[in-house]
Structure formats: C-alpha cells, structure tokens
Design a protein around this motif. Structure first.
Motif, short mmCIF file in Angstrom:
data_model
loop_
_atom_site.label_atom_id
_atom_site.label_comp_id
_atom_site.label_asym_id
_atom_site.label_seq_id
_atom_site.Cartn_x
_atom_site.Cartn_y
_atom_site.Cartn_z
N MET A 40 -7.24 18.75 -38.01
CA MET A 40 -7.98 19.95 -38.43
C MET A 40 -9.18 20.28 -37.53
O MET A 40 -9.43 21.47 -37.26
N ARG A 73 4.22 14.22 -43.02
CA ARG A 73 3.59 14.75 -44.23
C ARG A 73 2.19 15.29 -43.97
O ARG A 73 1.76 16.25 -44.60
N ILE A 74 1.46 14.67 -43.04
CA ILE A 74 0.12 15.16 -42.73
C ILE A 74 0.22 16.59 -42.18
O ILE A 74 -0.50 17.49 -42.62
N ILE A 76 2.79 18.75 -42.53
CA ILE A 76 3.34 19.66 -43.55
C ILE A 76 2.27 20.01 -44.59
O ILE A 76 2.09 21.17 -44.94
N ALA A 77 1.55 18.99 -45.06
CA ALA A 77 0.53 19.25 -46.09
C ALA A 77 -0.57 20.15 -45.53
O ALA A 77 -1.06 21.05 -46.22
N ALA A 78 -0.96 19.91 -44.28
CA ALA A 78 -2.01 20.74 -43.66
C ALA A 78 -1.53 22.19 -43.52
O ALA A 78 -2.26 23.13 -43.85
N VAL A 79 -0.30 22.38 -43.07
CA VAL A 79 0.22 23.73 -42.90
C VAL A 79 0.44 24.41 -44.25
O VAL A 79 0.19 25.61 -44.41
N LYS A 80 0.88 23.64 -45.23
CA LYS A 80 1.00 24.20 -46.57
C LYS A 80 -0.35 24.73 -47.05
O LYS A 80 -0.44 25.81 -47.63
N GLY A 81 -1.39 23.94 -46.83
CA GLY A 81 -2.73 24.34 -47.26
C GLY A 81 -3.19 25.61 -46.56
O GLY A 81 -3.75 26.52 -47.19
N LEU A 82 -2.95 25.68 -45.25
CA LEU A 82 -3.34 26.87 -44.49
C LEU A 82 -2.55 28.09 -44.97
O LEU A 82 -3.11 29.16 -45.19
N TRP A 84 -1.08 28.52 -47.75
CA TRP A 84 -1.45 28.86 -49.13
C TRP A 84 -2.76 29.63 -49.16
O TRP A 84 -2.88 30.66 -49.82
N ALA A 85 -3.76 29.12 -48.43
CA ALA A 85 -5.08 29.75 -48.45
C ALA A 85 -5.06 31.12 -47.80
O ALA A 85 -5.68 32.06 -48.29
N LEU A 86 -4.34 31.25 -46.68
CA LEU A 86 -4.33 32.51 -45.93
C LEU A 86 -3.26 33.47 -46.44
O LEU A 86 -3.19 34.61 -45.99
N ALA A 208 4.59 28.82 -48.71
CA ALA A 208 4.19 27.41 -48.54
C ALA A 208 5.04 26.46 -49.38
O ALA A 208 5.39 25.36 -48.94
#
Lengths: 236, 333
Positions: A40, A73-74, A76-82, A84-86, A208
């Motif tokens: 990040m 997973r790190i 995927i989880a980071a991209v899911k968060g981005l 989701w937020a954006l 996401a």
C-alpha cells in the motif's frame, strides 16, 4: 482507461499504473519484506508521484493466483478494499498469464514457459506462444512436475523462453534433462504488476465481491482429509 | 464519528459500523465454525480462504443495514493482532485499502482490547479503571485497565488458553467443535465433585494461569476409562472440568480486584459465556462488594462492533496507522 495493477503472488511485490496500455509508473521490490507492509505505501506513492488521484482510476487489476496462498490473498484483499471503497470494478488475472507478457521482446513464435515454484516437487506452469505481439495460451494453468514438463518440451521444436519466480528452477531442471531453453533476463524474471495490467487487457472487471483467488490447490488439511477418506473407501 | 470496523483474526469474519464508539449501527458476522467442525479445530488456511471470499460482501451488507454511505464514514478500524496470521492479514489488507480508497484515517486495534471494549457497548455507564479478565479460545489475560488505551497485563496463561482447554476436552469426549457450548450444556445436572481435577498454579506468579495440567488430566482420565472399558459420567466430568477452570480463574481475579480496589470487574471473551464461570463470578463479586460486568452472549464471541468501539477510543488517543501497518500473530496488549 487508467488501471492500477498489483502483484503479490510470490517473492516480489509490485504496483503499476497503466493508461490505455501505456506504462505510466511501476514500483517493485524483492527484498524479503512482507508484502502487507510494502504494497500500500507503493500504491500511495504511485498515485502521488504521477499526480493522479485515486478517483481517476477506471479499474483495479490483480494477479489472482496461482502463487503463495498468503501472498495472493494480500493482493486480492487489498484490491477488494480499493474496489469497494472507490466503487470501481476489479479484474483478477492468472499470475502465469501476467508474466507471459514479459516475453514481448522475443521472436515471433517463441514458446513462453511460465514457471512458479509450487513446492512439493512441482511448478505452477502454463505455456503460451508469442503470436502477433501477444501471448496466446497453449495450456491451462496447472501444477506439474519438472519431469512431466521436460517430457512435453522434448516433443516440441523451437525456442522456449522461461519466466517467473520459478524460472531459474525450471531453466536448470530443463537443462539437466538435455533441453536448451532461454532464461528471462533478471529485470523480467519475476512477475510484475505491469504484466497483470496487460493480461487484464480491456476486460471491464467485476464487483469486488466476485473477485476470488485461484489457488489451483486445496489446503493441506483438505488434501490430507481427502486422502484419509479415500484410504477408508479403499479398505471398505 | 462513524467507524467502519473489520475483524478476521480467527474463524469469524465481521464488519461493523459504530457511532462514537458505543452505538452499534450494524455488526455483520460470518461464522466459519461449520467449515472447521470436521477438522476438530480451526484450520488456518481454510479460515484465511473463507475470510477473503466474504469480506467485501459483509462490508456491502454493513453499509446497507446501517443505512450509511461510504462518504459518511470517518475512519476504518481493524483488528491487527493477535490471531492466526494468514487470517489477520486478510482483514488488515482490506481495511488498509478501504481507508486509502476513502481517504480516511486507519486505526489499528488490538483484538483483546476489542473484547474488553465489548463491555462499553453493553454497559453505557462503564468507564475505566477496572480489572478485566479476558478469556477466549486463544487468550487468557488478567488486565489492569487504567484507561481506555492505558492497560497493564497482571497475568496470563503460561500454556493453553482457557478456551483451548474447553475445545480439547470437548474433542476427547467426542462433543465436536467449538467445545465451549457442548461442554457447558452437558455439564448441567452433572456432579462437579465427582472427578477431582488439578487447578494449575505458577510458582511465584500469583496472577498467571496454567491449564495444560488440567487438559492432560482430562485426556488421561478419558483414555484410562476407554482402556478399562468403563463408562464415564460425561455430565459430571464436564461439570468437574468447568469447576476446575473456574477455580483457576475466579480467585486470582478477585485477588486482583482486592489489590487494585477499583470496585469494578469486567469479563470478556468467548469463555465468559460459560454458565459455571459466570455464576462463580457473580457469587464472588457479590460477596466482595464488587460490581461485575459480564457482556451479553452475542458480544462474547469475536465481532467487529467491539473493534469499532475500541477503535473510537484509540482514535481519540491519537493511535492511527499509516499504509505500512502490518498484521501480527502476537502483539503486546
């Protein structure tokens, strides 16, 4: 189309900003620090240093596997968060397909042998052929032993370019078995976020929640349980 | 202040929205217990896989249920330690990029501090200082909670956590996983004096716990009975076992209350749901004039509301993190 792509599937970690197929910036490192710490800050610096805002991103892309279970997973989880937020779409691509793009400078028709160290005597592998300036898939993503891969290679004539975090392992193994592949040069050896963006092509991406890792392998507990059940079945 | 909070340290994935710490707008929890039941315990890789599959759906549902839009969120709080590292990493990675994507502060929350904070949600009047016993499947801690973010560990387990001991007992008795509930249910009506079991002590450390001797004693008892072909009185064994755990926890905790003189005792964590332990604490607290706080059952287990609640107080104390926040399997309280 502005794509933010990341790769955390193996030893190296990278993040890239690609606009309509043009690489604007890419950061990568391979020094043993955990990807959860480094990914990040890379993304943050990438946007800051290119003067782009996160709202300008059209979509996110990530290598969805195969690879290190935790590493994948790190990312995927980071991209899911981005995503989701954006509220932007996300594309998951095959790690092996992403690294195949590293063969772009090779002669037309070169077979691209993508290799990751899958442990347990196996490689995660897929073969592509370079045709018309892009990789064309020859095999599905798979876990395969060096021996089996060498047998396949012996059946085929022509140039083979080996790439990926398992490239050296694969290259040495194929040479030991009398083959003469070409090893990717060091800066192109490991998979990259740029490759992820290229493999994403013009796919629009999904929500996401639909972005999922592709492990190609069950967890150890599940494998052992299946083996036990199978044994039991054989005894009955 | 609206906080989106994330919890993924063990086998529950949870996302909550809380307002000003103590008001829970929603707490979405996905329990994986069924996935792990066939293995008799949590399998870290299976837990991690499940977390990443459901986490953004839970976040979607949390916003929906809370009736809040992304733009209204003021901060993201995440349980960053301790726990199964692969599992914690999922929540931390997700929470970091949500905070970055929304351009709002990121608040790391210690999972056990979250369990303690579950009591602030249940009891609006509760404020530090107080003594807290945090007991769960992974942790057994006796804590001097001097302030919302100022804590001192008085004692901890030297081997197994109290909850782990319940799970192992349930396993050896064939009661399934997780073991807390079935052991508690079966113990009702059992004779708690039928099987004498050891209560662990740690020499020179009056506030530390030890459960490995108790665990081994139960396992040996069951195996010996099996070998001799004897029928065990399972309800009485469960009752004797629960009494032994309680005997290990309650007197030490009451001693800490006497030493610190706060007049307030708080319990936290999944094991606090055990009826024997609850009853013994009630009796002891009443006898010593200490006000006892026991969280309601739904706040005893892992959830994200408690992380949002503690996150609020961490934020007020200035405890935010940058994008280099990592997840940790172990971290001091």
């Amino acid at each position: 189309m502005l794509t933010l792509a990341v790769d955390t599937s193996a030893k190296s970690v990278s993040a890239a900003l690609v606009e309509d197929g043009m690489l604007l910036a890419q950061y990568s490192q391979c020094c043993g620090l955990t990807h959860s710490r480094t990914l990040m800050p890379m993304v943050e610096a990438l946007l800051r240093n290119t003067g782009r805002k996160r709202e300008e991103l059209s979509r996110l892309a990530v290598s969805a596997g195969p690879g290190s279970f935790t590493g994948v997973r790190i990312g995927i989880a980071a991209v899911k968060g981005l995503a989701w937020a954006l509220e932007k779409p996300a594309v998951g691509v095959s790690t092996l397909e992403a690294m195949a793009w590293h063969a772009l400078g090779q002669p037309e028709g070169t077979v691209i042998c993508c290799a990751m160290d899958a442990r347990r005597g196996q490689l995660y592998n897929a073969l592509f052929a370079l045709r018309g300036g892009q990789p064309e898939r020859l095999t599905p993503d798979r876990a395969i032993s060096l021996e089996e891969l060498a047998q396949e290679e012996k059946m085929r004539a022509g140039r083979t370019f080996v790439v990926g975090d398992g490239a050296r392992l694969c290259y040495n193994g194929l040479r030991e078995r009398g083959l003469a592949p070409v090893l990717a040069p060091p800066p192109l050896e490991h998979q990259s976020a740029w490759g992820v963006a290229m493999a994403a092509g013009d796919r629009p991406g999904t929500d996401a929640k639909e972005l999922l890792p592709v492990y190609l392998r069950l967890s150890q507990a599940e494998r052992e349980r299946q083996a036990r059940l199978q044994k039991k079945g054989e005894r009955l | 202040m609206l906080i989106l909070s994330v919890e993924s340290t063990c086998d529950e994935t949870a996302v909550a929205v809380t307002r000003n710490g103590r008001e829970v707008l929603t707490d979405q929890i996905f329990s994986q217990a069924d996935l792990h039941a066939v293995y008799g315990g949590v399998v870290p890789e299976i837990a991690s896989r499940s977390h990443v599959e459901v986490i953004s759906q839970l976040a979607d549902r949390a916003l929906q249920e809370a009736g809040v839009s992304r733009g209204e969120l003021d901060a993201v709080a995440v349980s960053y330690a301790p726990g199964l590292i692969g599992a914690v990493l999922v929540g931390v990675s997700f929470a970091k990029s949500v905070a970055f994507g929304l351009g709002i502060p990121l608040i790391p929350v210690h999972h056990i501090r979250g369990h303690i904070a579950a009591n602030y949600i249940a009891y609006p009047e509760l404020e530090p200082p107080f003594v807290c016993l945090a007991i769960s499947g992974g942790n057994t801690l006796l804590v001097d909670v001097r302030g919302y973010t100022d804590m001192r560990v008085l004692g901890c387990t030297r081997d197994d956590a109290a909850g782990e001991c319940f799970d192992k007992t349930a396993r050896v008795l064939g009661l399934g996983y997780p073991g807390g509930k079935p052991v508690d249910q079966l113990s009702q009506g059992g004779d708690d004096k039928k099987y004498p079991l050891p209560v662990g002590h740690v020499e020179g450390h009056p506030y530390d716990f030890s459960f490995s001797g108790l665990k081994t004693a139960v396992i040996n008892l069951v195996h010996n009975a099996e070998q001799k072909g004897e029928e065990l009185d399972k309800p009485s064994l469960c009752a004797s076992f629960s009494a032994a755990v309680s005997e290990s926890l309650v007197p030490r905790t009451m001693a800490a209350c006497r030493e610190l003189g706060y007049g307030k005792l708080v319990t936290a964590g999944g094991v606090a749901a055990n009826s024997r332990i609850r009853a013994d604490f009630r009796a002891a607290a009443e006898a010593e004039g200490v006000k006892l706080y026991v969280p309601p059952l739904k706040l005893c287990g892992d959830n994200a509301a408690m992380i949002g609640c503690q996150g609020y107080y961490e934020y007020l104390a200035g405890n935010t993190a940058g994008m280099d926040l990592n997840a940790y399997a172990n971290r001091e309280l």
